[in-house]
Structures are given as structure tokens and as C-alpha cells.
Design a protein around this motif. Sequence first.
Motif, PDB file in Angstrom:
ATOM      1  N   PHE A  40       0.825  -1.204   0.000  1.00  0.00           N
ATOM      2  CA  PHE A  40       0.000   0.000   0.000  1.00  0.00           C
ATOM      3  C   PHE A  40       0.860   1.254   0.000  1.00  0.00           C
ATOM      4  O   PHE A  40       0.591   2.202  -0.747  1.00  0.00           O
ATOM      5  CB  PHE A  40      -0.945   0.022   1.205  1.00  0.00           C
TER       6      PHE A  40
ATOM      7  N   LYS B 183       1.107  -4.807  -5.153  1.00  0.00           N
ATOM      8  CA  LYS B 183       0.512  -6.012  -4.564  1.00  0.00           C
ATOM      9  C   LYS B 183       0.927  -7.247  -5.385  1.00  0.00           C
ATOM     10  O   LYS B 183       1.186  -8.305  -4.830  1.00  0.00           O
ATOM     11  CB  LYS B 183      -1.007  -5.926  -4.541  1.00  0.00           C
TER      12      LYS B 183
ATOM     13  N   PHE C  45      -6.501   2.835  -7.237  1.00  0.00           N
ATOM     14  CA  PHE C  45      -6.701   1.775  -6.251  1.00  0.00           C
ATOM     15  C   PHE C  45      -7.992   1.006  -6.516  1.00  0.00           C
ATOM     16  O   PHE C  45      -8.018  -0.222  -6.423  1.00  0.00           O
ATOM     17  CB  PHE C  45      -6.697   2.353  -4.830  1.00  0.00           C
TER      18      PHE C  45
END
Length: 85
Positions: free
Chosen positions: A20, A78, A65
Motif C-alpha cells: 500500500f 501487490k 486503487f
Amino acid sequence: MTETATPSSQPATWRIVLAFILDFFTAFWVFGFLVATVFGGRTEDGFQLDGMPALLSFALMVAYFVVFNKFLGGTIWKRILKAKR
């Protein structure tokens, strides 16, 4: 009947947090420079956004996102860090 607990193959929390943070900074710099280049907010030290260009940059970060997590199976970091849940 007894059920045996199987260990979940969830990624470590540090991977999710690190992904993140790296995604946030990547999106901040990429969209900041992109919007600053289009709307004339580039400076010698990078970029400076005020008003509507800053709001547009923020909206692009949120969209990054949402779109990547919902439709593309996870954000860039990720996937790199294998932190998908």
C-alpha cells in the motif's frame, strides 16, 4: 465430526502494508507529474498542484486503487510483493 484447521495462505501483513505504501507513493508521483505536466504545475524541484489540478490528481489516485483492486486483480505493488488477499 471434527474439522481440522488448515493454515490459510494469506500474505503476511507487512507485505500488504508495504504494498500500500509503495502504491501510494508511486501513484502520487506518477499522477502528480502527469497532471502537473498537463496543467503547468511543474517546478524545478518537481511539481506543485493547487485547486482543481490537485483534486484531479487525488481522484486519479483513488481511481487507481479502485480499478486495479476491483477489476485487475490487485495493484502493481501487490502483484510484485504477492500481497493479494
